[in-house]
Design a protein around this motif. Sequence first.
Motif, mmCIF file in Angstrom:
data_model
loop_
_atom_site.group_PDB
_atom_site.id
_atom_site.type_symbol
_atom_site.label_atom_id
_atom_site.label_comp_id
_atom_site.label_asym_id
_atom_site.label_seq_id
_atom_site.Cartn_x
_atom_site.Cartn_y
_atom_site.Cartn_z
ATOM 1 N N ALA A 25 0.856 -1.185 0.000
ATOM 2 C CA ALA A 25 0.000 0.000 0.000
ATOM 3 C C ALA A 25 0.883 1.223 0.000
ATOM 4 N N ASP A 26 0.317 2.320 -0.432
ATOM 5 C CA ASP A 26 1.077 3.557 -0.343
ATOM 6 C C ASP A 26 0.176 4.668 0.168
ATOM 7 N N ASP A 27 0.800 5.680 0.679
ATOM 8 C CA ASP A 27 0.108 6.930 0.950
ATOM 9 C C ASP A 27 0.995 8.003 0.361
ATOM 10 N N SER A 28 0.398 8.845 -0.426
ATOM 11 C CA SER A 28 1.201 9.835 -1.139
ATOM 12 C C SER A 28 0.450 11.141 -1.245
ATOM 13 N N GLY A 29 1.184 12.181 -1.541
ATOM 14 C CA GLY A 29 0.547 13.480 -1.667
ATOM 15 C C GLY A 29 1.531 14.547 -2.060
ATOM 16 N N LEU A 30 1.037 15.759 -2.092
ATOM 17 C CA LEU A 30 1.812 16.922 -2.515
ATOM 18 C C LEU A 30 2.116 17.798 -1.306
ATOM 19 N N ALA A 31 3.374 18.159 -1.156
ATOM 20 C CA ALA A 31 3.793 19.051 -0.077
ATOM 21 C C ALA A 31 4.280 20.364 -0.686
ATOM 22 N N VAL A 32 3.606 21.453 -0.384
ATOM 23 C CA VAL A 32 3.919 22.767 -0.949
ATOM 24 C C VAL A 32 4.643 23.602 0.112
ATOM 25 N N ASP A 33 5.806 24.123 -0.249
ATOM 26 C CA ASP A 33 6.637 24.831 0.726
ATOM 27 C C ASP A 33 5.911 25.995 1.393
ATOM 28 N N VAL A 34 5.292 26.883 0.596
ATOM 29 C CA VAL A 34 4.681 28.068 1.182
ATOM 30 C C VAL A 34 3.406 27.750 1.967
ATOM 31 N N LEU A 35 2.918 26.533 1.840
ATOM 32 C CA LEU A 35 1.760 26.106 2.629
ATOM 33 C C LEU A 35 2.187 25.246 3.815
ATOM 34 N N GLY A 36 3.470 25.306 4.136
ATOM 35 C CA GLY A 36 3.958 24.569 5.294
ATOM 36 C C GLY A 36 3.906 23.065 5.138
ATOM 37 N N GLY A 37 3.993 22.579 3.896
ATOM 38 C CA GLY A 37 3.946 21.145 3.648
ATOM 39 C C GLY A 37 2.564 20.620 3.305
ATOM 40 N N SER A 38 1.559 21.457 3.349
ATOM 41 C CA SER A 38 0.208 21.054 2.949
ATOM 42 C C SER A 38 0.117 21.069 1.418
#
Length: 212
Positions: free
Chosen positions: A82-95
Amino acid sequence: MTVPAATVPADARVILASHNRGKLHELQRILAAAVPGLAPREIISSAGIELPDVVEDAVTFEGNALLKAHSAAAATGLLAVADDSGLAVDVLGGSPGIFSARWSGRHGDDEANNDLLLAQLSDVPPEHRRARFVCAAALVAPDGSEAVERGEMPGRLLRARRGEGGFGYDPLFLPDGQTRTSAELTAEEKDAISHRGIAFRAISRHVAHLLS
Protein backbone atom coordinates in the motif's frame (compact mmCIF):
# COMPACT_ATOMS: atom_id res chain seq x y z
CA MET A 1 -12.78 -9.78 8.80
CA THR A 2 -11.21 -12.36 6.49
CA VAL A 3 -11.98 -12.23 2.77
CA PRO A 4 -13.46 -15.54 1.48
CA ALA A 5 -10.81 -17.46 -0.47
CA ALA A 6 -13.15 -17.70 -3.45
CA THR A 7 -12.93 -13.94 -4.00
CA VAL A 8 -9.11 -13.97 -4.26
CA PRO A 9 -7.67 -15.37 -7.53
CA ALA A 10 -5.83 -18.65 -6.98
CA ASP A 11 -2.60 -17.40 -8.59
CA ALA A 12 -2.52 -14.09 -6.71
CA ARG A 13 0.67 -13.44 -4.76
CA VAL A 14 0.56 -9.72 -4.03
CA ILE A 15 -2.36 -7.39 -3.37
CA LEU A 16 -2.16 -3.65 -3.95
CA ALA A 17 -4.39 -2.00 -1.38
CA SER A 18 -5.79 1.03 -3.19
CA HIS A 19 -9.06 2.07 -4.80
CA ASN A 20 -7.39 4.76 -6.95
CA ARG A 21 -7.38 3.47 -10.53
CA GLY A 22 -4.58 5.73 -11.72
CA LYS A 23 -2.42 4.79 -8.78
CA LEU A 24 -3.15 1.08 -9.24
CA HIS A 25 -2.03 1.19 -12.86
CA GLU A 26 1.22 2.88 -11.83
CA LEU A 27 1.94 0.48 -8.99
CA GLN A 28 1.14 -2.66 -10.98
CA ARG A 29 3.41 -1.50 -13.81
CA ILE A 30 6.30 -0.59 -11.50
CA LEU A 31 6.11 -3.70 -9.32
CA ALA A 32 5.76 -6.14 -12.24
CA ALA A 33 8.78 -4.58 -13.95
CA ALA A 34 10.91 -4.55 -10.81
CA VAL A 35 10.36 -8.06 -9.42
CA PRO A 36 11.76 -10.85 -11.67
CA GLY A 37 9.32 -13.67 -12.21
CA LEU A 38 6.31 -11.80 -10.88
CA ALA A 39 3.64 -11.89 -13.58
CA PRO A 40 1.15 -9.03 -13.82
CA ARG A 41 -1.75 -11.46 -13.22
CA GLU A 42 -0.22 -12.38 -9.86
CA ILE A 43 -0.52 -8.77 -8.70
CA ILE A 44 -4.14 -8.02 -7.92
CA SER A 45 -5.81 -4.84 -6.80
CA SER A 46 -8.27 -4.38 -3.98
CA ALA A 47 -10.89 -3.32 -6.53
CA GLY A 48 -13.65 -5.93 -6.54
CA ILE A 49 -12.46 -7.47 -3.26
CA GLU A 50 -14.41 -6.47 -0.20
CA LEU A 51 -11.67 -5.49 2.21
CA PRO A 52 -12.37 -4.02 5.63
CA ASP A 53 -12.64 -0.24 5.72
CA VAL A 54 -9.48 1.40 7.00
CA VAL A 55 -9.62 4.68 8.89
CA GLU A 56 -6.52 6.55 7.75
CA ASP A 57 -6.00 8.42 10.99
CA ALA A 58 -2.20 8.35 11.14
CA VAL A 59 -0.44 11.71 10.89
CA THR A 60 2.27 10.64 8.44
CA PHE A 61 2.36 9.09 4.96
CA GLU A 62 4.23 6.11 6.43
CA GLY A 63 1.65 5.54 9.13
CA ASN A 64 -1.30 5.55 6.75
CA ALA A 65 0.43 3.25 4.27
CA LEU A 66 1.11 0.73 7.04
CA LEU A 67 -2.50 0.84 8.24
CA LYS A 68 -3.76 -0.08 4.76
CA ALA A 69 -1.16 -2.76 4.13
CA HIS A 70 -1.68 -4.48 7.50
CA SER A 71 -5.42 -4.59 6.94
CA ALA A 72 -5.11 -6.07 3.43
CA ALA A 73 -2.55 -8.69 4.47
CA ALA A 74 -4.65 -9.82 7.43
CA ALA A 75 -7.81 -10.06 5.30
CA THR A 76 -6.35 -11.91 2.30
CA GLY A 77 -3.31 -13.83 3.52
CA LEU A 78 -1.27 -12.28 0.70
CA LEU A 79 1.73 -10.00 0.66
CA ALA A 80 0.12 -6.58 0.78
CA VAL A 81 1.55 -3.40 -0.67
CA ALA A 82 0.00 0.00 0.00
CA ASP A 83 1.08 3.56 -0.34
CA ASP A 84 0.11 6.93 0.95
CA SER A 85 1.20 9.84 -1.14
CA GLY A 86 0.55 13.48 -1.67
CA LEU A 87 1.81 16.92 -2.51
CA ALA A 88 3.79 19.05 -0.08
CA VAL A 89 3.92 22.77 -0.95
CA ASP A 90 6.64 24.83 0.73
CA VAL A 91 4.68 28.07 1.18
CA LEU A 92 1.76 26.11 2.63
CA GLY A 93 3.96 24.57 5.29
CA GLY A 94 3.95 21.15 3.65
CA SER A 95 0.21 21.05 2.95
CA PRO A 96 -1.89 19.53 1.46
CA GLY A 97 0.31 16.61 2.59
CA ILE A 98 -1.67 13.63 3.86
CA PHE A 99 -4.87 15.54 3.00
CA SER A 100 -3.96 15.89 -0.70
CA ALA A 101 -6.75 13.66 -2.03
CA ARG A 102 -9.42 15.54 -0.09
CA TRP A 103 -7.96 19.05 -0.02
CA SER A 104 -11.15 20.58 -1.41
CA GLY A 105 -13.34 18.62 1.02
CA ARG A 106 -14.38 15.94 -1.48
CA HIS A 107 -12.15 12.87 -1.60
CA GLY A 108 -10.68 12.19 -5.02
CA ASP A 109 -12.09 15.28 -6.76
CA ASP A 110 -8.98 16.18 -8.77
CA GLU A 111 -10.51 19.20 -10.49
CA ALA A 112 -11.71 20.77 -7.25
CA ASN A 113 -8.41 20.04 -5.50
CA ASN A 114 -6.44 21.70 -8.31
CA ASP A 115 -8.77 24.68 -8.43
CA LEU A 116 -8.41 25.25 -4.70
CA LEU A 117 -4.62 24.96 -4.81
CA LEU A 118 -4.38 27.41 -7.70
CA ALA A 119 -6.55 29.89 -5.80
CA GLN A 120 -4.42 29.57 -2.67
CA LEU A 121 -1.24 30.23 -4.65
CA SER A 122 -2.67 32.91 -6.95
CA ASP A 123 -0.40 35.69 -5.64
CA VAL A 124 2.70 33.53 -5.07
CA PRO A 125 5.54 34.27 -7.55
CA PRO A 126 7.30 31.45 -9.45
CA GLU A 127 10.39 31.45 -7.24
CA HIS A 128 8.25 30.61 -4.19
CA ARG A 129 6.12 27.89 -5.77
CA ARG A 130 8.43 25.04 -4.76
CA ALA A 131 6.74 21.74 -3.95
CA ARG A 132 7.41 18.02 -3.92
CA PHE A 133 5.43 14.86 -4.35
CA VAL A 134 5.97 12.38 -1.50
CA CYS A 135 5.19 8.66 -1.39
CA ALA A 136 5.53 6.18 1.45
CA ALA A 137 5.23 2.58 0.23
CA ALA A 138 4.55 -0.14 2.78
CA LEU A 139 4.84 -3.91 2.47
CA VAL A 140 3.24 -6.20 5.05
CA ALA A 141 3.44 -10.01 5.04
CA PRO A 142 0.67 -12.24 6.46
CA ASP A 143 2.84 -12.87 9.53
CA GLY A 144 2.82 -9.14 10.29
CA SER A 145 6.39 -8.36 9.27
CA GLU A 146 6.69 -5.03 7.50
CA ALA A 147 8.90 -2.68 5.51
CA VAL A 148 8.46 0.94 4.50
CA GLU A 149 10.25 2.96 1.83
CA ARG A 150 9.92 6.65 0.93
CA GLY A 151 10.32 8.49 -2.35
CA GLU A 152 10.17 12.19 -3.25
CA MET A 153 9.98 14.11 -6.53
CA PRO A 154 10.86 17.82 -6.18
CA GLY A 155 9.65 20.53 -8.52
CA ARG A 156 7.42 23.58 -8.69
CA LEU A 157 3.78 24.42 -9.33
CA LEU A 158 2.58 26.21 -12.45
CA ARG A 159 -0.22 28.76 -12.69
CA ALA A 160 -2.33 26.65 -15.05
CA ARG A 161 -2.86 23.01 -15.92
CA ARG A 162 -0.79 21.40 -18.67
CA GLY A 163 -1.21 17.86 -20.00
CA GLU A 164 -3.88 15.21 -20.07
CA GLY A 165 -2.05 12.26 -18.50
CA GLY A 166 -1.56 11.22 -14.91
CA PHE A 167 -3.99 12.17 -12.19
CA GLY A 168 -4.24 14.30 -9.08
CA TYR A 169 -2.01 17.37 -9.15
CA ASP A 170 0.09 16.12 -12.09
CA PRO A 171 -1.10 18.83 -14.55
CA LEU A 172 0.18 21.58 -12.23
CA PHE A 173 3.51 20.01 -11.28
CA LEU A 174 6.74 20.62 -13.19
CA PRO A 175 9.43 18.21 -11.92
CA ASP A 176 12.96 19.52 -11.52
CA GLY A 177 14.97 19.14 -14.72
CA GLN A 178 11.87 18.77 -16.90
CA THR A 179 10.20 21.07 -19.40
CA ARG A 180 6.96 19.08 -19.24
CA THR A 181 4.57 18.58 -16.35
CA SER A 182 3.96 15.20 -14.75
CA ALA A 183 0.78 15.03 -16.82
CA GLU A 184 2.76 15.49 -20.07
CA LEU A 185 5.34 12.77 -19.41
CA THR A 186 4.90 9.26 -20.73
CA ALA A 187 4.22 6.52 -18.19
CA GLU A 188 7.79 5.26 -18.52
CA GLU A 189 9.30 8.74 -18.14
CA LYS A 190 7.20 9.42 -15.08
CA ASP A 191 8.00 6.06 -13.45
CA ALA A 192 11.73 6.78 -13.83
CA ILE A 193 11.63 9.93 -11.68
CA SER A 194 8.39 9.88 -9.71
CA HIS A 195 7.99 9.62 -5.96
CA ARG A 196 6.01 6.41 -6.43
CA GLY A 197 8.56 4.99 -8.86
CA ILE A 198 11.35 5.61 -6.34
CA ALA A 199 9.40 4.24 -3.37
CA PHE A 200 8.07 1.17 -5.16
CA ARG A 201 11.35 0.22 -6.76
CA ALA A 202 12.76 0.28 -3.23
CA ILE A 203 9.87 -1.74 -1.75
CA SER A 204 10.09 -4.21 -4.65
CA ARG A 205 13.41 -5.43 -3.26
CA HIS A 206 11.58 -6.55 -0.13
CA VAL A 207 8.84 -8.17 -2.24
CA ALA A 208 11.43 -10.07 -4.28
CA HIS A 209 13.14 -11.31 -1.11
CA LEU A 210 9.89 -12.58 0.42
CA LEU A 211 8.77 -14.27 -2.81
CA SER A 212 12.14 -15.96 -3.45
